[in-house]
Design a protein around this motif. Sequence first.
Motif, PDB file in Angstrom:
ATOM      1  N   ASN A 301       0.913  -1.307   0.067  1.00 15.91           N
ATOM      2  CA  ASN A 301       0.000   0.165   0.338  1.00 15.91           C
ATOM      3  C   ASN A 301       0.912   0.991  -0.398  1.00 15.91           C
ATOM      4  O   ASN A 301       0.486   2.430  -0.413  1.00 15.91           O
ATOM      5  CB  ASN A 301      -0.874  -0.071   1.155  1.00 15.91           C
ATOM      6  CG  ASN A 301      -1.847  -0.904   1.064  1.00 15.91           C
ATOM      7  OD1 ASN A 301      -1.741  -1.553  -0.031  1.00 15.91           O
ATOM      8  ND2 ASN A 301      -2.787  -0.913   2.562  1.00 15.91           N
ATOM      9  N   GLY A 307      -5.147   2.160  -0.633  1.00 16.34           N
ATOM     10  CA  GLY A 307      -5.688   2.211   1.167  1.00 16.34           C
ATOM     11  C   GLY A 307      -5.424   3.201   1.746  1.00 16.34           C
ATOM     12  O   GLY A 307      -4.976   4.042   1.731  1.00 16.34           O
ATOM     13  N   SER A 398      -8.664 -10.876   7.579  1.00 20.55           N
ATOM     14  CA  SER A 398      -8.551  -9.202   6.531  1.00 20.55           C
ATOM     15  C   SER A 398      -8.275  -7.927   6.961  1.00 20.55           C
ATOM     16  O   SER A 398      -7.529  -8.061   5.602  1.00 20.55           O
ATOM     17  CB  SER A 398      -9.666  -9.908   6.151  1.00 20.55           C
ATOM     18  OG  SER A 398     -11.398  -9.510   6.719  1.00 20.55           O
ATOM     19  N   LEU A 399      -8.950  -7.681   7.831  1.00 20.42           N
ATOM     20  CA  LEU A 399      -8.228  -6.397   8.252  1.00 20.42           C
ATOM     21  C   LEU A 399      -6.615  -6.080   8.549  1.00 20.42           C
ATOM     22  O   LEU A 399      -6.336  -5.230   7.645  1.00 20.42           O
ATOM     23  CB  LEU A 399      -9.016  -6.042   9.299  1.00 20.42           C
ATOM     24  CG  LEU A 399     -10.298  -5.691   9.654  1.00 20.42           C
ATOM     25  CD1 LEU A 399     -11.145  -5.593  10.707  1.00 20.42           C
ATOM     26  CD2 LEU A 399     -11.161  -4.873   7.891  1.00 20.42           C
ATOM     27  N   ASN A 402      -5.464  -6.421   4.541  1.00 20.89           N
ATOM     28  CA  ASN A 402      -6.136  -5.300   3.902  1.00 20.89           C
ATOM     29  C   ASN A 402      -5.236  -3.688   4.188  1.00 20.89           C
ATOM     30  O   ASN A 402      -4.864  -2.890   3.710  1.00 20.89           O
ATOM     31  CB  ASN A 402      -7.864  -4.876   4.033  1.00 20.89           C
ATOM     32  CG  ASN A 402      -8.113  -3.809   3.724  1.00 20.89           C
ATOM     33  OD1 ASN A 402      -7.964  -2.945   2.653  1.00 20.89           O
ATOM     34  ND2 ASN A 402      -8.847  -2.858   4.307  1.00 20.89           N
ATOM     35  N   GLU A 403      -4.414  -3.966   5.480  1.00 20.92           N
ATOM     36  CA  GLU A 403      -3.718  -3.326   5.947  1.00 20.92           C
ATOM     37  C   GLU A 403      -2.517  -2.818   5.641  1.00 20.92           C
ATOM     38  O   GLU A 403      -1.964  -1.371   4.867  1.00 20.92           O
ATOM     39  CB  GLU A 403      -3.840  -3.138   7.450  1.00 20.92           C
ATOM     40  CG  GLU A 403      -2.365  -2.016   8.556  1.00 20.92           C
ATOM     41  CD  GLU A 403      -2.973  -2.432   9.618  1.00 20.92           C
ATOM     42  OE1 GLU A 403      -2.321  -1.539  10.644  1.00 20.92           O
ATOM     43  OE2 GLU A 403      -2.586  -3.927  10.035  1.00 20.92           O
ATOM     44  N   ASP A 405      -1.339  -4.611   2.320  1.00 18.62           N
ATOM     45  CA  ASP A 405      -1.956  -5.062   0.816  1.00 18.62           C
ATOM     46  C   ASP A 405      -3.057  -5.039   0.454  1.00 18.62           C
ATOM     47  O   ASP A 405      -4.233  -6.399   0.398  1.00 18.62           O
ATOM     48  CB  ASP A 405      -0.788  -6.382   0.569  1.00 18.62           C
ATOM     49  CG  ASP A 405      -1.263  -6.697  -1.385  1.00 18.62           C
ATOM     50  OD1 ASP A 405      -1.697  -5.087  -1.627  1.00 18.62           O
ATOM     51  OD2 ASP A 405      -0.094  -6.729  -1.758  1.00 18.62           O
ATOM     52  N   THR A 406      -4.018  -3.768  -0.334  1.00 20.99           N
ATOM     53  CA  THR A 406      -5.362  -4.020  -0.278  1.00 20.99           C
ATOM     54  C   THR A 406      -6.119  -4.425  -1.971  1.00 20.99           C
ATOM     55  O   THR A 406      -7.297  -5.472  -2.088  1.00 20.99           O
ATOM     56  CB  THR A 406      -5.746  -2.610  -0.621  1.00 20.99           C
ATOM     57  OG1 THR A 406      -5.484  -1.576   0.528  1.00 20.99           O
ATOM     58  CG2 THR A 406      -7.501  -2.688  -0.959  1.00 20.99           C
ATOM     59  N   CYS A 409      -5.607  -8.428  -0.685  1.00 16.78           N
ATOM     60  CA  CYS A 409      -6.763  -8.524  -0.415  1.00 16.78           C
ATOM     61  C   CYS A 409      -8.132  -8.787  -0.733  1.00 16.78           C
ATOM     62  O   CYS A 409      -8.942  -9.630  -0.181  1.00 16.78           O
ATOM     63  CB  CYS A 409      -7.527  -7.712   1.402  1.00 16.78           C
ATOM     64  SG  CYS A 409      -8.450  -7.555   2.255  1.00 16.78           S
ATOM     65  N   LYS A 410      -8.606  -8.140  -1.653  1.00 21.33           N
ATOM     66  CA  LYS A 410      -9.627  -8.315  -2.611  1.00 21.33           C
ATOM     67  C   LYS A 410      -9.739  -9.344  -2.836  1.00 21.33           C
ATOM     68  O   LYS A 410     -10.304 -10.287  -3.482  1.00 21.33           O
ATOM     69  CB  LYS A 410      -9.191  -7.032  -3.229  1.00 21.33           C
ATOM     70  CG  LYS A 410     -10.712  -6.665  -4.647  1.00 21.33           C
ATOM     71  CD  LYS A 410     -10.705  -5.478  -5.040  1.00 21.33           C
ATOM     72  CE  LYS A 410     -12.301  -5.688  -5.938  1.00 21.33           C
ATOM     73  NZ  LYS A 410     -12.173  -6.546  -6.685  1.00 21.33           N
ATOM     74  N   LYS A 413     -10.522 -12.699  -1.058  1.00 26.87           N
ATOM     75  CA  LYS A 413     -11.540 -11.911  -1.037  1.00 26.87           C
ATOM     76  C   LYS A 413     -12.431 -13.117  -2.138  1.00 26.87           C
ATOM     77  O   LYS A 413     -13.307 -13.752  -1.496  1.00 26.87           O
ATOM     78  CB  LYS A 413     -12.035 -10.665  -0.416  1.00 26.87           C
ATOM     79  CG  LYS A 413     -12.146 -10.016   0.771  1.00 26.87           C
ATOM     80  CD  LYS A 413     -12.657  -8.784   0.944  1.00 26.87           C
ATOM     81  CE  LYS A 413     -12.307  -8.003   2.496  1.00 26.87           C
ATOM     82  NZ  LYS A 413     -12.996  -7.361   2.580  1.00 26.87           N
ATOM     83  N   TRP A 423      -7.088 -17.671   4.985  1.00 23.43           N
ATOM     84  CA  TRP A 423      -6.883 -15.907   5.012  1.00 23.43           C
ATOM     85  C   TRP A 423      -5.106 -16.215   5.588  1.00 23.43           C
ATOM     86  O   TRP A 423      -3.732 -15.487   5.673  1.00 23.43           O
ATOM     87  CB  TRP A 423      -7.399 -15.473   5.963  1.00 23.43           C
ATOM     88  CG  TRP A 423      -9.073 -15.045   4.927  1.00 23.43           C
ATOM     89  CD1 TRP A 423     -10.008 -15.582   4.987  1.00 23.43           C
ATOM     90  CD2 TRP A 423      -8.554 -13.532   4.161  1.00 23.43           C
ATOM     91  NE1 TRP A 423     -10.671 -14.747   3.796  1.00 23.43           N
ATOM     92  CE2 TRP A 423     -10.137 -13.599   3.544  1.00 23.43           C
ATOM     93  CE3 TRP A 423      -8.157 -12.965   4.284  1.00 23.43           C
ATOM     94  CZ2 TRP A 423     -10.388 -12.888   2.490  1.00 23.43           C
ATOM     95  CZ3 TRP A 423      -7.871 -11.961   3.416  1.00 23.43           C
ATOM     96  CH2 TRP A 423      -9.364 -11.377   2.454  1.00 23.43           C
TER      97      TRP A 423
END
Length: 600
Positions: A301, A307, A398-399, A402-403, A405-406, A409-410, A413, A423
């Motif tokens: 990110n 992000g 997941s969070l 996402n923190e 590497d957004t 993470c997508k 998902k 995960w």
Amino acid sequence: KMSELQSGSIVGAAVSAIANFSRTGDATECSFDAVATAFALSSSPNEVKDQHESDKDNDDDSISKEANKAAAAVLHHLGTSLPSTKALLVRVAMLRALNRRANYALPWLSVRPAQEISSVLGGLAGFGASCDRTGRSRSLSATSDWIQAPSIARRVRNCRRLFFGSVKLSLLDGLLLATTTPTPLSHDEYELPREVRTVRVNRLKARRAMSAKNATSKKKFSVFAQLQHETKAWSGAALRRGHVAKGHGGQKRAFKVKLVGEGVNDYSGPYREVFTDAMGEILEIDDSGRGALGVLDPSPNNTSAIGECRELFIFSSHGAKGAVLSQLGAVSSEEVAIRNGFANFLLDRHENVREAEESLLVLGRLAGTSCRHNIPVDLFLPLGIVWTRLTEDTFDVSLALNEIDTLACKQQKDSTPTEPPAWESHPMLVVQQHMLNSLADGLGNVLPMEIMPVFTGAELRDVMCGRPEIDVELLRRVVEYEGYDEKDPVVGYFWETMEEMTGEERRMFLQFVWARTRLPMKESDFEAPFKILRDTKGDESEADEALPSASTCFFSLSLPEYKSKEVLKRKLLFAIKNVTTMESDYVTNDAEIGEGWRGM
């Protein structure tokens, strides 16, 4: 619907936030009038009108606008319709009673469940005795499959958010004091004992190396590398010293710093400076977009500027990869669970990975030493996969992904939206967990990691890193003047200039006057006041030609009496941006100059 534990945690966090703006910083002693004012402002502004008049003459209990804002920012998690102020104060009274008892009880209570180290009870995740001390190989999904035996330690962990921050800090301070290595006093009270070793650091050579493009020179001559070389044979006991010498401004230290080629005595300024310089080097980025020293790399990110958390760094992996499950042949679900639980021990480790692990071990030792000695450092590490892991708290995987590497993470998902084990075994998270082991080992050399589960991840980050932003109002509350008065024009020019500075310029200013880049979290954490002194060295008629000077050892700024704000701002910015060495204690001899500048 929010549980009582969750709502109580929010109320407790609000009280702690209010107490941070009091002079003592102790949430158990913060007055009800102060808390009521902030709570009433958050729930019903009309209730505050009568209380403002009664609080005007009471400096000890009055709450600043910043405290009201801090409380409102926490209480908004309770929703738009807050309970009445009286109901909130009843909850505060219960929390204060709990925390006053916890203040005495926590040192006697274990925060590590007996089940965790028990083969009979299957550990926490069914793998027998735990092979770690910081949850580094714990599988969150596997833990839920096993009965967690009730214990006092588990209740303490579950209720960690009900304890005020001041109570937790009191526990940590007591343990740090109890684990400090005793240091006998010197015969001369102004001399350091021989047990306090001297570390020689050549910052001139380090800056030359860091400005070049040779990666080998950076890893050999940087301040971080020099500290690693000087302390590699030291035990944790040597770094757990907390000697305070007379005339050193109350600064605790584990060693003495000799800055080669710079005419400065270590009265605490150089000691803080080497920690600040070493952490700054670790966060430098080379032309390839990676960390200059191969210890930390900017997160995806950060690199891609996407992000919400774009300033974070992650551990350098150097291409380390885990064993691919498909290469292991046909495996059962139980074998998959075991493999995922210990995935971070199955990495393909080559020489660069081993070097990174050694560097992270040193980073942990330095960060732990700076924490013991109240020197906040810049460690822009992720909350989920680092700080929360160190406190063994639960978190959303997941969070956490996402923190850092957004995009990953997508993608995760889209491929496995409802499979938590998948995960946890994400390659990036596995590698980062493996590298965290080395950092945790380094921290464990210096800090009592066993009690970290009483903190949340955010609290541990604040303890070790302090405030990321420089709060001018906080600095203003701890200032003392010598030769000036608060109403003098030049003092007004100075504070106006500080307000106009960017965040980076404020950080440079703080390093200029205090040899550190972060402020403590609250007023009560300051060991010494910030002093603004009248510069009496030159003629007052030539004040506009002089530059401000600072004494980092004593957190003081010598300020000439400038005639306008424009002149003060220009001179101050020039000073903080162009200072390179410490040269105010003695005249450096030719031999030392030659040694210090040889690297240039």
